[in-house]
Design a protein around this motif. Structure first.
Motif, PDB file in Angstrom:
ATOM      1  N   VAL A   1       0.869  -1.181   0.000  1.00 38.93           N
ATOM      2  CA  VAL A   1       0.000   0.000   0.000  1.00 38.93           C
ATOM      3  C   VAL A   1       0.904   1.229   0.000  1.00 38.93           C
ATOM      4  CG1 VAL A   1      -1.792   1.272   1.225  1.00 38.93           C
ATOM      5  CG2 VAL A   1      -1.823  -1.230   1.212  1.00 38.93           C
ATOM      6  N   SER A   2       0.884   1.955  -1.111  1.00 41.37           N
ATOM      7  CA  SER A   2       1.786   3.088  -1.257  1.00 41.37           C
ATOM      8  C   SER A   2       1.276   3.994  -2.370  1.00 41.37           C
ATOM      9  CB  SER A   2       3.204   2.612  -1.578  1.00 41.37           C
ATOM     10  OG  SER A   2       4.105   3.691  -1.659  1.00 41.37           O
ATOM     11  N   ARG A   3       1.531   5.270  -2.236  1.00 39.41           N
ATOM     12  CA  ARG A   3       1.127   6.262  -3.233  1.00 39.41           C
ATOM     13  C   ARG A   3       2.376   6.836  -3.894  1.00 39.41           C
ATOM     14  NH1 ARG A   3      -3.540   9.704  -3.493  1.00 39.41           N
ATOM     15  NH2 ARG A   3      -4.152   8.982  -1.406  1.00 39.41           N
ATOM     16  N   GLY A   4       2.387   6.881  -5.237  1.00 35.00           N
ATOM     17  CA  GLY A   4       3.511   7.437  -5.971  1.00 35.00           C
ATOM     18  C   GLY A   4       3.587   8.946  -5.834  1.00 35.00           C
ATOM     19  N   PRO A   5       4.560   9.589  -6.479  1.00 37.22           N
ATOM     20  CA  PRO A   5       5.500   8.978  -7.424  1.00 37.22           C
ATOM     21  C   PRO A   5       6.563   8.128  -6.727  1.00 37.22           C
ATOM     22  CG  PRO A   5       6.016  11.296  -7.108  1.00 37.22           C
ATOM     23  CD  PRO A   5       4.725  11.053  -6.379  1.00 37.22           C
TER      24      PRO A   5
END
Length: 248
Positions: A170-174
């Motif tokens: 679970v991670s949000r870019g960039p």
């Protein structure tokens, strides 16, 4: 008076929203509703679908929308098609802010496919560690090849059970190149499945795959009807009759 509707959800859409707000242009930012904790925007914001073409057309009329900007993800084909038809029905100018697709670089090992089902077919029969970088809406077909060990990456934790066992990040870019290299190495990834989203925010995994000599199954973008399309926020601002220098 100008009152624009930004169909957003991308980093490019957020950059556009900031410029529109800085220029003092009347606008509404619309999220599709798939992300449970969307990023705040400097504009009035709505979340959720419109109810198809008719619902979007009704919204355009009801809210006195004068311009529609499709800054959705390149694979949000249904929303883009709905916008084309709704704008044609209401006589509303439409423009798409669409990043260029990625192109092969020396050393890339791509297997290009037309859609998700073709990507599943392109995976090997022998068990392998596979990184599915395609979003949660498109993973179900991969259950037909349960012999693989899948790694998934989502912005939000999955709410419903997945169609197969998987390691979920679970991670949000960039995302950075070093971070992607670490992800691929520590999980022993042998194959990557990606959509040709273009842009810089998600490209690091493609560069990392090249550096590690990994094959990438690259899903091509969906075909859309012809429409006015540009690649930069500055061009959108010019289309709206403003400059990105306003308010700077």
């Amino acid at each position: 008076m100008t009152r624009a509707l930004i169909l957003g959800g991308t980093a490019d859409a957020s950059l556009l929203a900031a410029e529109v707000a800085r220029a003092g242009i009347g606008a509404v930012y619309s999220y599709g509703g798939r992300t449970r904790a969307p990023a705040d925007q400097p504009l009035p914001t709505r979340i959720g679908g419109f109810g198809g073409v008719s619902g979007l057309a009704d919204y355009i009329r009801r809210e006195n929308i004068t311009h529609v900007i499709d800054a959705t993800h390149p694979f949000a084909a249904e929303m883009s098609r709905n916008a084309i038809v709704a704008c044609a029905e209401t006589g509303t100018p439409l423009i798409a802010l669409e990043r260029s697709p990625w192109t092969r670089a020396p050393g890339d090992n791509w297997i290009e496919t037309r859609d998700v089902n073709a990507a599943v077919a392109a995976l090997p029969v022998a068990p392998a560690n596979v990184f599915l970088a395609i979003g949660r809406q498109h993973i179900a077909p991969f259950a037909s090849k349960p012999q693989h060990t899948y790694t998934l990456r989502f912005v939000d934790p999955p709410e419903a059970p997945l169609p197969f066992a998987a390691d979920v990040i679970v991670s949000r870019g960039p995302f950075t190149l070093d971070g992607e290299l670490d992800t691929l190495r520590t999980r022993g990834i042998a194959w990557i499945v990606a959509r040709n989203s273009g842009g810089d925010g998600a490209r690091a995994k493609i560069d990392a795959a090249r550096m590690l000599g990994l094959p990438v199954i690259m899903i091509s973008r969906p075909q859309l009807p012809e429409r006015l399309r540009v690649e930069s926020v500055a061009e959108i601002m010019q289309w709206l009759g403003h400059s990105t220098r306003l308010g700077a």
